[in-house]
Scaffold this motif. Structure first.
Motif, mmCIF file in Angstrom:
data_model
loop_
_atom_site.group_PDB
_atom_site.id
_atom_site.type_symbol
_atom_site.label_atom_id
_atom_site.label_comp_id
_atom_site.label_asym_id
_atom_site.label_seq_id
_atom_site.Cartn_x
_atom_site.Cartn_y
_atom_site.Cartn_z
ATOM 1 N N PRO A 1 0.859 -1.187 0.000
ATOM 2 C CA PRO A 1 0.000 0.000 0.000
ATOM 3 C C PRO A 1 0.900 1.245 0.000
ATOM 4 C CG PRO A 1 -0.575 -1.516 1.796
ATOM 5 C CD PRO A 1 0.756 -1.944 1.262
ATOM 6 N N GLY B 1 0.901 5.466 0.282
ATOM 7 C CA GLY B 1 0.161 6.711 0.555
ATOM 8 C C GLY B 1 0.821 7.847 -0.204
ATOM 9 N N GLY B 2 1.715 8.583 0.488
ATOM 10 C CA GLY B 2 2.445 9.658 -0.177
ATOM 11 C C GLY B 2 3.888 9.255 -0.462
ATOM 12 N N GLY B 3 4.287 8.070 -0.007
ATOM 13 C CA GLY B 3 5.655 7.607 -0.240
ATOM 14 C C GLY B 3 6.701 8.386 0.552
ATOM 15 N N THR B 4 6.302 9.006 1.679
ATOM 16 C CA THR B 4 7.260 9.829 2.439
ATOM 17 C C THR B 4 7.939 9.054 3.565
ATOM 18 O OG1 THR B 4 5.618 10.641 4.027
ATOM 19 C CG2 THR B 4 5.876 11.906 1.984
ATOM 20 N N SER B 5 7.728 7.763 3.614
ATOM 21 C CA SER B 5 8.361 6.951 4.657
ATOM 22 C C SER B 5 9.869 7.199 4.716
ATOM 23 C CB SER B 5 8.117 5.470 4.366
ATOM 24 O OG SER B 5 9.008 4.690 5.127
ATOM 25 N N GLN C 1 6.242 17.177 9.249
ATOM 26 C CA GLN C 1 7.041 18.017 8.349
ATOM 27 C C GLN C 1 6.852 17.595 6.885
ATOM 28 O OE1 GLN C 1 11.314 17.966 8.694
ATOM 29 N NE2 GLN C 1 11.333 20.164 9.095
ATOM 30 N N SER C 2 6.375 16.376 6.680
ATOM 31 C CA SER C 2 6.117 15.857 5.338
ATOM 32 C C SER C 2 4.703 16.187 4.858
ATOM 33 C CB SER C 2 6.258 14.334 5.365
ATOM 34 O OG SER C 2 5.363 13.797 6.351
ATOM 35 N N THR D 1 -0.099 11.252 3.623
ATOM 36 C CA THR D 1 -1.549 11.075 3.546
ATOM 37 C C THR D 1 -2.138 10.644 4.893
ATOM 38 O OG1 THR D 1 -1.359 8.728 2.967
ATOM 39 C CG2 THR D 1 -1.338 10.303 1.130
ATOM 40 N N THR E 1 1.272 4.512 10.406
ATOM 41 C CA THR E 1 2.648 4.650 10.928
ATOM 42 C C THR E 1 2.662 5.333 12.301
ATOM 43 O OG1 THR E 1 2.972 6.793 9.866
ATOM 44 C CG2 THR E 1 3.648 4.857 8.594
ATOM 45 N N SER F 1 1.822 8.453 13.173
ATOM 46 C CA SER F 1 2.553 9.701 12.968
ATOM 47 C C SER F 1 2.256 10.738 14.063
ATOM 48 C CB SER F 1 2.143 10.222 11.591
ATOM 49 O OG SER F 1 2.302 11.584 11.474
ATOM 50 N N SER F 2 3.182 11.665 14.205
ATOM 51 C CA SER F 2 3.023 12.740 15.181
ATOM 52 C C SER F 2 3.279 14.057 14.468
ATOM 53 C CB SER F 2 4.043 12.528 16.303
ATOM 54 O OG SER F 2 3.689 13.257 17.430
ATOM 55 N N GLU G 1 1.256 -0.553 9.385
ATOM 56 C CA GLU G 1 2.249 -0.403 8.305
ATOM 57 C C GLU G 1 1.922 -1.222 7.051
ATOM 58 O OE1 GLU G 1 6.262 -0.672 9.823
ATOM 59 O OE2 GLU G 1 5.898 0.938 11.256
ATOM 60 N N LEU H 1 -6.243 0.638 4.592
ATOM 61 C CA LEU H 1 -7.214 1.548 5.189
ATOM 62 C C LEU H 1 -7.789 2.366 4.041
ATOM 63 C CD1 LEU H 1 -8.200 2.457 8.040
ATOM 64 C CD2 LEU H 1 -6.514 4.294 7.881
HETATM 65 C C1 LIG Z 1 10.871 15.363 5.055
HETATM 66 C C2 LIG Z 1 10.088 14.418 5.923
HETATM 67 C C3 LIG Z 1 9.573 14.881 7.119
HETATM 68 C C4 LIG Z 1 8.833 14.011 7.936
HETATM 69 N N1 LIG Z 1 8.281 14.502 9.091
HETATM 70 C C5 LIG Z 1 7.531 13.702 9.870
HETATM 71 C C6 LIG Z 1 6.913 14.220 11.045
HETATM 72 O O1 LIG Z 1 7.036 15.403 11.371
HETATM 73 N N2 LIG Z 1 6.163 13.373 11.791
HETATM 74 C C7 LIG Z 1 5.979 12.074 11.421
HETATM 75 O O2 LIG Z 1 5.266 11.355 12.118
HETATM 76 N N3 LIG Z 1 6.558 11.560 10.323
HETATM 77 C C8 LIG Z 1 7.319 12.344 9.532
HETATM 78 N N4 LIG Z 1 7.894 11.829 8.392
HETATM 79 C C9 LIG Z 1 7.698 10.421 8.037
HETATM 80 C C10 LIG Z 1 6.475 10.158 7.122
HETATM 81 O O3 LIG Z 1 6.062 11.340 6.498
HETATM 82 C C11 LIG Z 1 5.345 9.563 7.933
HETATM 83 O O4 LIG Z 1 5.696 8.250 8.338
HETATM 84 C C12 LIG Z 1 3.988 9.522 7.213
HETATM 85 O O5 LIG Z 1 3.024 9.134 8.151
HETATM 86 C C13 LIG Z 1 3.950 8.593 6.024
HETATM 87 O O6 LIG Z 1 2.757 8.865 5.299
HETATM 88 P P1 LIG Z 1 2.633 8.511 3.746
HETATM 89 O O7 LIG Z 1 1.242 8.805 3.355
HETATM 90 O O8 LIG Z 1 3.698 9.174 2.981
HETATM 91 O O9 LIG Z 1 2.843 6.948 3.799
HETATM 92 P P2 LIG Z 1 3.804 6.044 2.904
HETATM 93 O O10 LIG Z 1 5.205 6.475 3.085
HETATM 94 O O11 LIG Z 1 3.280 5.965 1.543
HETATM 95 O O12 LIG Z 1 3.584 4.641 3.623
HETATM 96 C C14 LIG Z 1 4.006 4.410 4.931
HETATM 97 C C15 LIG Z 1 3.461 3.050 5.382
HETATM 98 O O13 LIG Z 1 2.057 3.128 5.461
HETATM 99 C C16 LIG Z 1 1.434 2.153 4.607
HETATM 100 N N5 LIG Z 1 0.236 2.816 4.091
HETATM 101 C C17 LIG Z 1 0.118 4.049 3.560
HETATM 102 N N6 LIG Z 1 -1.177 4.326 3.324
HETATM 103 C C18 LIG Z 1 -1.878 3.244 3.712
HETATM 104 C C19 LIG Z 1 -3.257 2.917 3.744
HETATM 105 N N7 LIG Z 1 -4.196 3.774 3.341
HETATM 106 N N8 LIG Z 1 -3.625 1.701 4.203
HETATM 107 C C20 LIG Z 1 -2.702 0.809 4.644
HETATM 108 N N9 LIG Z 1 -1.385 1.068 4.644
HETATM 109 C C21 LIG Z 1 -0.985 2.282 4.184
HETATM 110 C C22 LIG Z 1 2.473 1.791 3.586
HETATM 111 O O14 LIG Z 1 2.305 0.478 3.112
HETATM 112 C C23 LIG Z 1 3.742 1.905 4.418
HETATM 113 O O15 LIG Z 1 3.941 0.739 5.165
HETATM 114 C C24 LIG Z 1 8.648 12.668 7.556
HETATM 115 C C25 LIG Z 1 9.167 12.221 6.335
HETATM 116 C C26 LIG Z 1 9.884 13.086 5.532
HETATM 117 C C27 LIG Z 1 10.430 12.591 4.229
#
Ligand SMILES: Cc1cc2nc3c(=O)[nH]c(=O)nc-3n(C[C@H](O)[C@H](O)[C@H](O)COP(=O)(O)OP(=O)(O)OC[C@H]3O[C@@H](n4cnc5c(N)ncnc54)[C@H](O)[C@@H]3O)c2cc1C
Length: 536
Positions: free
Chosen positions: A116, A118-122, A184-185, A190, A197, A199-200, A248, A254
Motif C-alpha cells: 500500500p 500513501g504519499g511515499g514519504t516513509s 514536516q512531510s 496522507t 505509521t 505519525s506525530s 504499516e 485503510l
Molecule cells: C521530510 C520528511 C519529514 C517528515 N516529518 C515527519 C513528522 O514530522 N512526523 C511524522 O510522524 N513523520 C514524519 N515523516 C515520516 C512520514 O512522512 C510519515 O511516516 C507519514 O506518516 C507517512 O505517510 P505517507 O502517506 O507518505 O505513507 P507512505 O510512506 O506511503 O507509507 C508508509 C506506510 O504506510 C502504509 N500505508 C500508507 N497508506 C496506507 C493505507 N491507506 N492503508 C494501509 N497502509 C498504508 C504503507 O504500506 C507503508 O507501510 C517525515 C518524512 C519526511 C520525508
C-alpha cells in the motif's frame, strides 16, 4: 513537478549562502558534489513486469520507478546512484473501496505481494520494493482522496484515506475546522499513511498525535473488511483501532478514515526563549509540561542545534546583535533555544503564553518575542528542501528519533550524540550531530537527532554509493543500540519499516512479537501484505 530522486517540488530550492557553507566545511570538511545517475539511464534498468495483465495495473516503467523507494537516506542513495535492487512490477490507482478489494483478490490469485502506498514519504523503508521472490503490486491510494462525510455537530470528518495533508486541510478549513496534524512531510503524506505509521504532527502537543485524532474507519484486508465505528469512547473490549494504528500495510488497506477535528484557532502564537544551557532549558520545559498548560507546540534545541540553526539562517548581523544582548543576560556559547506555540481562543492564548513564559523566566529563560517562532512556522515545510541542497554539495543528512521519560533524557541524549559523533572515526570522517526535544509529554519527551556527514567521493559512482551506505549503516546501528540500551522506544513517530525491524523484538518481547505475527496471519492468511516490513 515532484522530484524523482529528492524531496519535493523541483521548482522549490533551498540555496545555502557562503557563510553557512563555510560553517559546514569547518565542521566536517569540504563536500564533493556527487555524480548522480540520470533518469533515462535508471528507467532503462526497470525490468519487464512479472504480473499478468490487469486493466487497473500499470506496468509503465516511470510509475514503477516513482513508487520503488521512499525518503530514507538508503532510499536516496539507491535513487541517486541508480542502483535499485527491486521495482514494483505494476502500480494501480484505485478510486473506490471496491476497486481495492478487487486488486487484493487479483494479487492473491496471481501470487503477488502488495505494497500500500500513501504519499511515499516513509523514512524507514516502509514502501520499498524488496527482492523477495514474488511479483510486487504497489497500490497507490492517492485517488481515494475525497471528503465523504462532515458531521459539523460532532466535529467528525470522514475521508478517503489517500487524501494528502494540504487537500485534507483545505476541505476542513472551508468548514471552519482543522485537524491540526502537521508532520514536516505534510505536503505529500496522507491520512492513511499517518494512521498506519502512528505519525506525530509538529503541533501534537495541542491537537494530539494521530492516535487521538483517528476515530474510526474501514480496513479492507485479504480476509475481509474491518469496520471501526467512530465512538467518542467505548468499554467494549480491546479497541481495534489500536490494531490498525502502526500496522504499516501488513494487515490490509485503510480505505476510509474518520477523524476528530477542531475549530480553527482564533489566534496562534509562536514565541522564542533562550536559556543559558540545555539543562536549564529542560528543567523549565519539564515544569511547563507538568503544569499542563494548553500549549500546541514546544521544541527545545541543544546548544549545538541552536548554533547550527542560527548559522544556517544566514542573517549574520542580526544574529550577532542578538547574541550580544543574550550574553548580557547570561546566555552565551552554550545557549539553547526554546520555541513555544499556543493556538486557540484569544484569551486562552494570551493567558497560556503569560504562564509559560513566567515559568521559563523563573528558570533564567530570556523571552525574545515572536520573530524566531514566526520564522519556524513559516519555513517548517521548507526545511526538508535543504536535504537536496546538502546532497548536491556532497553532504548526507539524516534524522532519528525516540522517546523516553524525563529522568532518562540527559543520559540518552549524551550517549546518542557521542555514538554518532565518533561513529565514523574508523574511516577518518567527522559527523556533525545535534538534537532537540519536541512532542512533549508531562512524563517525558521525544528526542529528535540530526546527523550530517560527507558522502563518499572517489568518483566511482557505484563504489561511492556502497561506501556512503556503509557509513550510514554504521551510524544507524550505533544509534539504535544506544536507544535500546537506554530504554528508549525504537521509534516515537517514524515507525518500523525495514530499518527498525531488528530492534522491535527488544521492545515487544517474544509473546508480543508472536501476537503481532498471529494478527498478520488472521488478516492476511497468504502473507501477501507488505512482507518484510514491521516484522519478518
Ligand atoms: C521530510 C520528511 C519529514 C517528515 N516529518 C515527519 C513528522 O514530522 N512526523 C511524522 O510522524 N513523520 C514524519 N515523516 C515520516 C512520514 O512522512 C510519515 O511516516 C507519514 O506518516 C507517512 O505517510 P505517507 O502517506 O507518505 O505513507 P507512505 O510512506 O506511503 O507509507 C508508509 C506506510 O504506510 C502504509 N500505508 C500508507 N497508506 C496506507 C493505507 N491507506 N492503508 C494501509 N497502509 C498504508 C504503507 O504500506 C507503508 O507501510 C517525515 C518524512 C519526511 C520525508
Amino acid at each position: 513537478m515532484k522530484r524523482w530522486n529528492g524531496w519535493g517540488d523541483d521548482s522549490i530550492t533551498y540555496p545555502l549562502h557562503d557563510a553557512p557553507r563555510r560553517f559546514l566545511q569547518d565542521l566536517v570538511g569540504p563536500g564533493t558534489p556527487p555524480q548522480d545517475a540520470d533518469l533515462t539511464a535508471v528507467l532503462r534498468s526497470v525490468p519487464a513486469t512479472r504480473l499478468p495483465m490487469h486493466p487497473r495495473v500499470s506496468p509503465e516503467p516511470l510509475g514503477r520507478l516513482l513508487h520503488a523507494r521512499g525518503h530514507s537516506l538508503p532510499d536516496w542513495i539507491d535513487l541517486r546512484s541508480g542502483k535499485i535492487e527491486a521495482f514494483p512490477d505494476g502500480v494501480a490507482y484505485p478510486e473506490e473501496d471496491v476497486e481495492v478489494q478487487e486488486l487484493l483478490r487479483y494479487a492473491a490469485e496471481v501470487g503477488a505481494s502488495v505494497i500500500p502506498y500513501g504519499g511515499g514519504t516513509s523514512v524507514v523503508g516502509h514502501i520499498n520494493a524488496l527482492a523477495l521472490g514474488a511479483p510486487i503490486l504497489t497500490i497507490d491510494l492517492s485517488r481515494l482522496n475525497r471528503m465523504l462525510r462532515f458531521d459539523e455537530t460532532s466535529h467528525l470528518a470522514t475521508f478517503g484515506a489517500g487524501v494528502c495533508g494540504p487537500d485534507l486541510e483545505a476541505h476542513l478549513r472551508a468548514r471552519g475546522c482543522t485537524l491540526g496534524h502537521y508532520p514536516q512531510s505534510f505536503e505529500y503524506s496522507t491520512l492513511g499513511g499517518w494512521i498506519v505509521t502512528r505519525s506525530s504532527g509538529q503541533q501534537s502537543l495541542g491537537y494530539g498525535r494521530i492516535e487521538r485524532l483517528f476515530a474510526g474507519g474501514r480496513l479492507d484486508s485479504p480476509a475481509g473488511t474491518l469496520v471501526l465505528p467512530p465512538f467518542p469512547a467505548s468499554a467494549a473490549g480491546p479497541d481495534l483501532r489500536e490494531v490498525v494504528l502502526g500496522s504499516e500495510g501488513r494487515l490490509g488497506i485503510l480505505t476510509q478514515a474518520t477523524v476528530r477535528v477542531a475549530p480553527l484557532p482564533q489566534r496562534e502564537e509562536f514565541h522564542g526563549l533562550f536559556f543559558r544551557d540545555f539543562e536549564h532549558g529542560q528543567d523549565a520545559l519539564r515544569e511547563i509540561m507538568q503544569a499542563r498548560l494548553p500549549l500546541c507546540m514546544a521544541r527545545l534545541s541543544t546548544a549545538v542545534e541552536t548554533q547550527t540553526n542560527l548559522a544556517l539562517a544566514g542573517h549574520e548581523r542580526a544574529i550577532h546583535a542578538l547574541e550580544g544582548l543574550l550574553s548580557l543576560r547570561g546566555a552565551r556559547e552554550d545557549k539553547c533555544m526554546l520555541l513555544l506555540g499556543c493556538a486557540g481562543r484569544e484569551g486562552m492564548v494570551a493567558a497560556t503564553v503569560r504562564q509559560a513564559t513566567a515559568i521559563a523566566r523563573a528558570r533564567g529563560g530570556v523571552h525574545v518575542g515572536q520573530t524566531f517562532g514566526k520564522q519556524w512556522h513559516k519555513s517548517r515545510f521548507r526545511t526538508p528542501y535543504l536535504r537536496n541542497t546538502l546532497w548536491e554539495l556532497g553532504y548526507a543528512i539524516d534524522t532519528l528519533e525516540t522517546a523516553v521519560s524525563w529522568s532518562a533524557i540527559p543520559g540518552l541524549v549524551g550517549a546518542l550524540e557521542q555514538a554518532l559523533r565518533g561513529g565514523l572515526e574508523a574511516v577518518g570522517e567527522r559527523v556533525h550531530v545535534f538534537t532537540h526535544l519536541s512532542h512533549l509529554y508531562p512524563y517525558g519527551s521525544s528526542i529528535y537527532t540530526t546527523y550530517l556527514f560527507r558522502t563518499a567521493s572517489s568518483g566511482d559512482r557505484e563504489a561511492d554509493a556502497a561506501e556512503t551506505l556503509r557509513r550510514w549503516r554504521a551510524l544507524k546501528a550505533a544509534a539504535s543500540r544506544v536507544i535500546v540500551a537506554h530504554g528508549g522506544t525504537i521509534s516515537h513517530q517514524h515507525g518500523i519499516g525495514t530499518d527498525h525491524l531488528a530492534y522491535l523484538p527488544d521492545e515487544k518481547g517474544p509473546l508480543g512479537m508472536a501476537a503481532l505475527a498471529d494478527l498478520c496471519d488472521r488478516f492476511d492468511p497468504q502473507g501477501i501484505m507488505n512482507p518484510g516490513k514491521l516484522l519478518l
